[in-house]
Design a protein around this motif. Structure first.
Motif, PDB file in Angstrom:
ATOM      1  N   PRO A 108      36.927  15.181 -58.189  1.00 55.80           N
ATOM      2  CA  PRO A 108      38.298  15.150 -57.678  1.00 55.80           C
ATOM      3  C   PRO A 108      39.020  13.826 -57.938  1.00 55.80           C
ATOM      4  CG  PRO A 108      36.852  16.182 -56.079  1.00 55.80           C
ATOM      5  CD  PRO A 108      35.973  15.619 -57.161  1.00 55.80           C
ATOM      6  N   SER A 109      38.260  12.733 -58.040  1.00 60.27           N
ATOM      7  CA  SER A 109      38.900  11.434 -58.273  1.00 60.27           C
ATOM      8  C   SER A 109      39.539  11.340 -59.658  1.00 60.27           C
ATOM      9  CB  SER A 109      37.896  10.293 -58.072  1.00 60.27           C
ATOM     10  OG  SER A 109      36.815  10.411 -58.974  1.00 60.27           O
ATOM     11  N   ALA A 110      39.383  12.364 -60.492  1.00 60.27           N
ATOM     12  CA  ALA A 110      40.020  12.392 -61.809  1.00 60.27           C
ATOM     13  C   ALA A 110      41.469  12.881 -61.745  1.00 60.27           C
ATOM     14  CB  ALA A 110      39.224  13.275 -62.769  1.00 60.27           C
ATOM     15  N   LEU A 111      41.934  13.269 -60.566  1.00 60.12           N
ATOM     16  CA  LEU A 111      43.296  13.795 -60.438  1.00 60.12           C
ATOM     17  C   LEU A 111      44.360  12.849 -60.998  1.00 60.12           C
ATOM     18  CD1 LEU A 111      44.688  16.363 -59.487  1.00 60.12           C
ATOM     19  CD2 LEU A 111      45.004  15.279 -57.259  1.00 60.12           C
ATOM     20  N   PRO A 112      44.261  11.526 -60.787  1.00 54.51           N
ATOM     21  CA  PRO A 112      45.270  10.643 -61.391  1.00 54.51           C
ATOM     22  C   PRO A 112      45.323  10.721 -62.921  1.00 54.51           C
ATOM     23  CG  PRO A 112      44.113   9.481 -59.656  1.00 54.51           C
ATOM     24  CD  PRO A 112      43.380  10.785 -59.875  1.00 54.51           C
ATOM     25  N   LEU A 113      44.193  11.039 -63.547  1.00 58.26           N
ATOM     26  CA  LEU A 113      44.187  11.191 -65.007  1.00 58.26           C
ATOM     27  C   LEU A 113      44.942  12.448 -65.425  1.00 58.26           C
ATOM     28  CD1 LEU A 113      40.498  10.178 -65.753  1.00 58.26           C
ATOM     29  CD2 LEU A 113      42.558   8.790 -66.064  1.00 58.26           C
ATOM     30  N   VAL A 114      44.834  13.496 -64.628  1.00 58.72           N
ATOM     31  CA  VAL A 114      45.597  14.722 -64.897  1.00 58.72           C
ATOM     32  C   VAL A 114      47.088  14.418 -64.726  1.00 58.72           C
ATOM     33  CG1 VAL A 114      46.014  17.110 -64.209  1.00 58.72           C
ATOM     34  CG2 VAL A 114      43.676  16.203 -64.208  1.00 58.72           C
ATOM     35  N   LEU A 115      47.425  13.731 -63.645  1.00 56.54           N
ATOM     36  CA  LEU A 115      48.822  13.341 -63.405  1.00 56.54           C
ATOM     37  C   LEU A 115      49.358  12.519 -64.568  1.00 56.54           C
ATOM     38  CD1 LEU A 115      51.388  12.960 -61.705  1.00 56.54           C
ATOM     39  CD2 LEU A 115      50.222  11.054 -60.556  1.00 56.54           C
ATOM     40  N   SER A 116      48.572  11.588 -65.065  1.00 55.92           N
ATOM     41  CA  SER A 116      48.989  10.764 -66.196  1.00 55.92           C
ATOM     42  C   SER A 116      49.246  11.612 -67.438  1.00 55.92           C
ATOM     43  CB  SER A 116      47.906   9.717 -66.485  1.00 55.92           C
ATOM     44  OG  SER A 116      48.259   8.930 -67.580  1.00 55.92           O
ATOM     45  N   GLY A 117      48.370  12.569 -67.711  1.00 54.62           N
ATOM     46  CA  GLY A 117      48.545  13.448 -68.869  1.00 54.62           C
ATOM     47  C   GLY A 117      49.792  14.309 -68.754  1.00 54.62           C
ATOM     48  N   VAL A 118      50.052  14.829 -67.558  1.00 52.97           N
ATOM     49  CA  VAL A 118      51.250  15.645 -67.334  1.00 52.97           C
ATOM     50  C   VAL A 118      52.496  14.793 -67.507  1.00 52.97           C
ATOM     51  CG1 VAL A 118      52.558  16.927 -65.576  1.00 52.97           C
ATOM     52  CG2 VAL A 118      50.115  17.354 -65.874  1.00 52.97           C
ATOM     53  N   THR A 119      52.498  13.609 -66.908  1.00 53.21           N
ATOM     54  CA  THR A 119      53.658  12.720 -67.009  1.00 53.21           C
ATOM     55  C   THR A 119      53.911  12.324 -68.455  1.00 53.21           C
ATOM     56  OG1 THR A 119      53.208  11.870 -64.785  1.00 53.21           O
ATOM     57  CG2 THR A 119      54.670  10.560 -66.172  1.00 53.21           C
ATOM     58  N   ASP A 120      52.863  11.975 -69.178  1.00 56.28           N
ATOM     59  CA  ASP A 120      53.016  11.599 -70.591  1.00 56.28           C
ATOM     60  C   ASP A 120      53.610  12.741 -71.409  1.00 56.28           C
ATOM     61  OD1 ASP A 120      51.950   9.115 -70.000  1.00 56.28           O
ATOM     62  OD2 ASP A 120      49.984   9.529 -70.914  1.00 56.28           O
TER      63      ASP A 120
END
Length: 156
Positions: A108-120
């Motif tokens: 679950p701590s990978a959620l910020p990486l998903v957010l980063s990919g979506v934002t990019d």
């Protein structure tokens, strides 16, 4: 009316479908769950759909799908914490190396990486259209609001 509400209460979990499938779900009012799949080569169509503005921000949810759908880097923050534990320090070199190279289980701590990919991906299209770029905080807040509204969380 009930059928229309049915679609609007639906999240297409861990979306890995085609652009036309995405457009169908969006047209019905569904939310699309985006995972670390966005970071995989096979997720190029999802990144493109975000860049092309096919997924309205108010219909995007971010998720990790932990422990599945691992992707490169998904365990880095987790491992930084684990590497400080006495248990990890007791592992032999082979076990430590295997843990560092693994992409599963996803965490679950990978959620910020998903957010980063979506934002990019969203910003790739916004830049080409000459629009103001989104911050990760803005996209994260929007996705949080989407989850609160979808699941009717009671927040003060």
């Amino acid at each position: 009316h009930n059928r229309q509400q049915f679609w609007k209460r639906m999240v297409v979990h861990c979306f890995t479908g085609t652009t036309s499938q995405c457009q169908f779900y969006i047209s019905k009012g569904c939310s699309i769950g985006i995972t670390g799949y966005i970071h995989k080569p096979a997720g190029h169509h999802l990144r493109q759909a975000l860049a092309d503005n096919l997924l309205p921000l108010h219909q995007i949810m971010i998720e990790t799908d932990a422990p599945y759908m691992g992707f490169n880097g998904c365990r880095e923050s987790y491992l930084r914490d684990v590497e400080q534990t006495p248990e990890y320090k007791g592992y032999n070199g082979k076990k430590r190396k295997k843990m560092r190279k693994a992409i599963y289980p996803n965490v679950p701590s990978a959620l910020p990486l998903v957010l980063s990919g979506v934002t990019d991906a969203l910003n790739e299209g916004r830049k080409l259209r000459g629009e103001e770029l989104y911050s990760e905080a803005f996209v994260g807040e929007a996705c949080t609001r989407n989850a609160i509204n979808m699941f009717k969380f009671n927040v003060a």
